[in-house]
Design a protein around this motif. Sequence first.
Motif, PDB file in Angstrom:
ATOM      1  N   ALA A 375      28.154  75.953  26.135  1.00  8.41           N
ATOM      2  CA  ALA A 375      27.465  74.764  25.637  1.00  8.41           C
ATOM      3  C   ALA A 375      28.472  73.622  25.564  1.00  8.41           C
ATOM      4  O   ALA A 375      29.652  73.821  25.250  1.00  8.41           O
ATOM      5  CB  ALA A 375      26.866  75.020  24.263  1.00  8.41           C
ATOM      6  N   ASN A 376      28.014  72.427  25.894  1.00  8.25           N
ATOM      7  CA  ASN A 376      28.799  71.213  25.688  1.00  8.25           C
ATOM      8  C   ASN A 376      27.857  70.115  25.213  1.00  8.25           C
ATOM      9  O   ASN A 376      26.678  70.380  24.947  1.00  8.25           O
ATOM     10  CB  ASN A 376      29.548  70.820  26.976  1.00  8.25           C
ATOM     11  CG  ASN A 376      28.620  70.630  28.162  1.00  8.25           C
ATOM     12  OD1 ASN A 376      27.706  69.801  28.125  1.00  8.25           O
ATOM     13  ND2 ASN A 376      28.840  71.397  29.233  1.00  8.25           N
ATOM     14  N   GLU A 377      28.345  68.903  25.095  1.00  7.91           N
ATOM     15  CA  GLU A 377      27.517  67.831  24.551  1.00  7.91           C
ATOM     16  C   GLU A 377      26.316  67.516  25.434  1.00  7.91           C
ATOM     17  O   GLU A 377      25.296  67.015  24.960  1.00  7.91           O
ATOM     18  CB  GLU A 377      28.358  66.558  24.361  1.00  7.91           C
ATOM     19  CG  GLU A 377      29.377  66.658  23.239  1.00  7.91           C
ATOM     20  CD  GLU A 377      30.143  65.354  23.052  1.00  7.91           C
ATOM     21  OE1 GLU A 377      29.898  64.415  23.845  1.00  7.91           O
ATOM     22  OE2 GLU A 377      30.964  65.271  22.121  1.00  7.91           O
ATOM     23  N   GLU A 378      26.419  67.812  26.721  1.00  8.91           N
ATOM     24  CA  GLU A 378      25.373  67.432  27.660  1.00  8.91           C
ATOM     25  C   GLU A 378      24.370  68.526  27.958  1.00  8.91           C
ATOM     26  O   GLU A 378      23.205  68.245  28.253  1.00  8.91           O
ATOM     27  CB  GLU A 378      26.012  66.974  28.979  1.00  8.91           C
ATOM     28  CG  GLU A 378      26.903  65.749  28.841  1.00  8.91           C
ATOM     29  CD  GLU A 378      27.565  65.375  30.157  1.00  8.91           C
ATOM     30  OE1 GLU A 378      27.297  66.059  31.170  1.00  8.91           O
ATOM     31  OE2 GLU A 378      28.353  64.425  30.163  1.00  8.91           O
ATOM     32  N   GLU A 379      24.797  69.798  27.892  1.00  8.30           N
ATOM     33  CA  GLU A 379      23.906  70.870  28.324  1.00  8.30           C
ATOM     34  C   GLU A 379      24.376  72.208  27.791  1.00  8.30           C
ATOM     35  O   GLU A 379      25.451  72.335  27.191  1.00  8.30           O
ATOM     36  CB  GLU A 379      23.843  70.917  29.859  1.00  8.30           C
ATOM     37  CG  GLU A 379      25.187  71.240  30.504  1.00  8.30           C
ATOM     38  CD  GLU A 379      25.095  71.394  32.013  1.00  8.30           C
ATOM     39  OE1 GLU A 379      24.655  70.435  32.661  1.00  8.30           O
ATOM     40  OE2 GLU A 379      25.474  72.472  32.510  1.00  8.30           O
ATOM     41  N   GLU A 380      23.558  73.223  28.037  1.00 11.09           N
ATOM     42  CA  GLU A 380      23.920  74.595  27.712  1.00 11.09           C
ATOM     43  C   GLU A 380      23.438  75.501  28.837  1.00 11.09           C
ATOM     44  O   GLU A 380      22.693  75.079  29.726  1.00 11.09           O
ATOM     45  CB  GLU A 380      23.288  75.025  26.393  1.00 11.09           C
ATOM     46  CG  GLU A 380      21.777  75.059  26.417  1.00 11.09           C
ATOM     47  CD  GLU A 380      21.190  75.483  25.087  1.00 11.09           C
ATOM     48  OE1 GLU A 380      20.518  76.528  25.068  1.00 11.09           O
ATOM     49  OE2 GLU A 380      21.399  74.768  24.086  1.00 11.09           O
ATOM     50  N   GLY A 381      23.877  76.749  28.800  1.00 14.01           N
ATOM     51  CA  GLY A 381      23.456  77.685  29.834  1.00 14.01           C
ATOM     52  C   GLY A 381      24.189  78.997  29.723  1.00 14.01           C
ATOM     53  O   GLY A 381      24.746  79.332  28.676  1.00 14.01           O
ATOM     54  N   ILE A 382      24.206  79.755  30.816  1.00  9.32           N
ATOM     55  CA  ILE A 382      24.893  81.041  30.858  1.00  9.32           C
ATOM     56  C   ILE A 382      26.010  81.002  31.894  1.00  9.32           C
ATOM     57  O   ILE A 382      25.902  80.324  32.911  1.00  9.32           O
ATOM     58  CB  ILE A 382      23.934  82.198  31.162  1.00  9.32           C
ATOM     59  CG1 ILE A 382      23.213  81.981  32.497  1.00  9.32           C
ATOM     60  CG2 ILE A 382      22.937  82.383  30.029  1.00  9.32           C
ATOM     61  CD1 ILE A 382      22.393  83.182  32.952  1.00  9.32           C
ATOM     62  N   SER A 383      27.066  81.725  31.597  1.00  6.80           N
ATOM     63  CA  SER A 383      28.190  81.869  32.520  1.00  6.80           C
ATOM     64  C   SER A 383      28.151  83.264  33.141  1.00  6.80           C
ATOM     65  O   SER A 383      27.862  84.249  32.457  1.00  6.80           O
ATOM     66  CB  SER A 383      29.524  81.676  31.794  1.00  6.80           C
ATOM     67  OG  SER A 383      29.658  80.350  31.335  1.00  6.80           O
TER      68      SER A 383
END
Length: 410
Positions: A375-383
């Motif tokens: 997660a960061n300020e702009e988006e989230e997701g999976i690695s």
Amino acid sequence: MKNYALLNGAYTNETMYDFKPVRADHTYLYDQQNRKYFDLRSGLWNVSLGYEEALYERVLNRFQQVLSKNLPYIDSHSFQHDAYDQVAEKVLKLTGAPFKRVLYTNSGSENTELALKIADYVNKKAWHNRILAFKDSYHGTFFGGVSVSGIDQEINHSFYPKYGEVTFLDYPKTAQEEQDVLADLEKFAAFYDVMMIEPILASAGVYSASVDFFNRLLQILRKNKVLIVFDEVATGFFKTGSSFFFKRLSETPDILCLSKGINNGIAAFGCVCVSEELDASLQQSKRIKEHFSTQNGNLLGMASADIVLDYYLEHSNELESRVSHLSHLIRKIFDDQALAYRNEGIMTTVKIKEGYSAQVMKELEKLGLLVYLYANEEEEGISIMPPFNSDEEVLIRALKMIAKKVLKYQ
């Protein structure tokens, strides 16, 4: 009630997954009910070579040699040992000509502390350190890491004073942003002592900039006498395709931080490599210099690194080809599925609609697939970080399952 706790967002012992791994094999973790899970997350941390029995047997034999002498530990600041030179020689052979000497640590977080201390010892222009780093970069959770990890500043804002005066630069995500960052840096670089650089933002979601950008960045820093630290704890040891990201560049850093893949996660271990010029500066410096912890250079860590470094040196061409092939495979599957993703070598992230990443992770767990969250300020997701030894057919099936699941949330 468990008797241990973690500081992982809260003071708790809750973990991302509920099952308890009891054994591993090849690319799988197994729980107490002998259910197997394809581990697509540990490559980000340590186990990019996979859970290979043949490799572990070699390490076990070396551990037995060490322990048979009843000497699992010596104080590296009081005694010499052949392993110290032997492992350093292999590290320097793998990193190449720019680096002259190796200092041993226990982790990537400790590497940051040591790198910032070295900058203070030999390259401080004013009464306190002035440090550059990238927003959304990650450099650990010790005092230095708290200061220079851009991704954690919201969490760590209360820890003052920071380690010097830290300025965070935007990590460029377009060609125009690259030009803007470099133009701004030209104006103020001379005021700074050191820059901590995570060349690919791993924990923030696998963001990468161009080779031309990094070459120009290093040229500007060098011209303005700013010490250059490359933190390749997450990107090193073939994860991006080349042995280290800096090998793609015509310019080279002064300090290289390594850990994680250096011994495939077998024991706590890391090191900091210094360039020939910096090595000379450290020798000539009259300041009293100090950095050590009890386990620096512990012999079991040394033994495991020695074996794994041998593997990297023996199979370097094969590993580069393998990672390139895996990267091509990942891109093809996700392109065919019209999935939004970013990829460098085995390092891959898939964007997910805000608020749904943890749900997707748990749904994939039920399918026997383990991934990591970002997660960061702009988006989230999976690695997704598949081990180098992943079976191609299994990986293709897993990627298609991931794409099918994720497309509902993009």
